[in-house]
Every structure is written in C-alpha cells, then in structure tokens.
Scaffold this motif. Sequence first.
Motif, PDB file in Angstrom:
ATOM      1  N   ALA A  58       0.769  -1.309  -0.091  1.00 53.02           N
ATOM      2  CA  ALA A  58       0.055   0.093  -0.097  1.00 53.02           C
ATOM      3  C   ALA A  58       0.759   1.155   0.130  1.00 53.02           C
ATOM      4  N   ARG A  59       0.145   2.346  -0.604  1.00 48.76           N
ATOM      5  CA  ARG A  59       0.774   3.642  -0.522  1.00 48.76           C
ATOM      6  C   ARG A  59      -0.184   4.419   0.157  1.00 48.76           C
ATOM      7  N   GLN A  60       0.621   5.228   1.363  1.00 47.95           N
ATOM      8  CA  GLN A  60      -0.290   6.243   2.306  1.00 47.95           C
ATOM      9  C   GLN A  60      -1.253   5.249   3.046  1.00 47.95           C
ATOM     10  N   LYS A  61      -0.611   4.354   3.629  1.00 47.25           N
ATOM     11  CA  LYS A  61      -1.461   3.265   4.451  1.00 47.25           C
ATOM     12  C   LYS A  61      -2.285   4.232   5.634  1.00 47.25           C
ATOM     13  N   ARG A  62      -3.413   4.409   5.692  1.00 48.07           N
ATOM     14  CA  ARG A  62      -4.305   5.102   6.643  1.00 48.07           C
ATOM     15  C   ARG A  62      -4.279   4.271   8.028  1.00 48.07           C
ATOM     16  N   MET A  63      -3.744   4.951   9.152  1.00 48.12           N
ATOM     17  CA  MET A  63      -3.921   4.273  10.384  1.00 48.12           C
ATOM     18  C   MET A  63      -4.760   5.290  11.296  1.00 48.12           C
ATOM     19  N   THR A  64      -5.712   5.173  11.914  1.00 47.22           N
ATOM     20  CA  THR A  64      -6.480   5.903  12.765  1.00 47.22           C
ATOM     21  C   THR A  64      -6.464   5.570  14.129  1.00 47.22           C
ATOM     22  N   ILE A  65      -5.771   6.503  14.831  1.00 48.05           N
ATOM     23  CA  ILE A  65      -5.324   6.121  16.202  1.00 48.05           C
ATOM     24  C   ILE A  65      -5.850   7.343  17.052  1.00 48.05           C
ATOM     25  N   ASP A  66      -6.634   7.088  18.062  1.00 50.58           N
ATOM     26  CA  ASP A  66      -7.484   8.054  18.871  1.00 50.58           C
ATOM     27  C   ASP A  66      -8.135   9.047  18.152  1.00 50.58           C
ATOM     28  N   HIS A  67      -8.737   8.478  17.053  1.00 43.49           N
ATOM     29  CA  HIS A  67      -9.723   9.417  16.040  1.00 43.49           C
ATOM     30  C   HIS A  67      -9.003  10.358  15.101  1.00 43.49           C
ATOM     31  N   ILE A  68      -7.523  10.258  15.235  1.00 46.19           N
ATOM     32  CA  ILE A  68      -6.902  10.933  14.081  1.00 46.19           C
ATOM     33  C   ILE A  68      -5.997   9.933  13.209  1.00 46.19           C
ATOM     34  N   ASP A  69      -6.239  10.398  11.942  1.00 40.74           N
ATOM     35  CA  ASP A  69      -5.802   9.553  10.865  1.00 40.74           C
ATOM     36  C   ASP A  69      -4.066   9.784  10.603  1.00 40.74           C
TER      37      ASP A  69
END
Length: 202
Positions: free
Chosen positions: A78-89
Amino acid sequence: MLFERTAISKKPAELARKEIDSIKAEDKVSPDLVFRDHYVLDFLNLKDTFSETDLETAIIRGLENFILELGIGFTFVARQKRMTIDHIDHYLDLLFYHRKLKRLIAIELKIGKFKAGYKGQMELYLRWLEKHEMERDEELPIGLILCAEGNQEQVELLQLNKANIKVAEYISQQLPKELLERKLHQFAENAKRIMENRMKDK
C-alpha cells in the motif's frame, strides 16, 4: 556483495559467519541480510529540490526499479496506508511485505537528515500494524526510515535495532563534490572500524 551491502558487515566476523551458515543450512534470512545502509534511487530522476510527496510519487511511478533496489522478496502492499489512532488519521508512506522474513515492512521517506523524533513516529506505526494487520504466522513488522542523510550517532544512541527499526540513506542523483567527499570519508572510517573489530575478534 551480499555481505558488503547489508548490515551484517557491521557485525563481528564470527556472528556474520553464523548468519551466513544459517542461510545455507535452513534457508532462513535475517533482517540484517535484507536491509542495507544505502539505497541508490537515481532512476527516480528527481530535480534538485523535491518534497517527500515528490519522492513518494516518483517511487510509485518507478515501483519495479524501487523493488529491485530494495532486493529480492519484497512485495508492494500500500501507499499512504491510513491508520486511525485516537480518532486521528496517520498515513504511512509505503507498506511492503517480505516473503522470506514473513513480515510487513513499513517505509517512511524523509528528505533531510535523520531526526530522533522519527523513532517515535515509526514505533507508533509498527505497533498499529502489529495490532491490526499482522497475521498469526507472521513475525513482528519492521520499519525502514529512508533519509537523504543519516545521523549515525543518534541512530546508535537510540538503539533502533531493538525497536525493529532500520535507518538507511538514499542517493537520488549525482552527489555534490563536498557531500561525496564527506560520504567517502565516512565509508573509509566505517571500514576501518569494522577491520579493527575483526582483528579484536581473532
């Protein structure tokens, strides 16, 4: 060439021999044999000034060549793999998988020198991948921070290997004479230190 271009060359001769013997006996590859200290990315044809986004876009455009430079066994995920941590991307630049290591490989691209703060960012990404993306039969993810220039003392003091994080420099074009001279001097000093350590081990 395998020995010289990978992190195993920094180890004492006896440890290096054991790792190479284990490859022959078990067909098992260690991270130190997969990752290098330097990557040559001159095929990206970047201009004199470029951003991290430009670097990432050029890598995706030249993905086949980038994977060839990384080495055998890398698969693009993947490119720019999104990870949502404490409601922040948060967005990881590039995500790969290594078939022999059986690990996810997180890659962050930096256009300047290595900074200590990059460790915390990468650790956060690796723990997220471990929690949300790792399969049962896989090893812990590894992070690779690719910088235009390294800060070797900071890298050593932060003990990044213990955190499964590697730092490497990339070369994107012909180096200016001053930088080339500085890098050659660094390589010579590193080679001298390696030889001195080998003599101590004998």
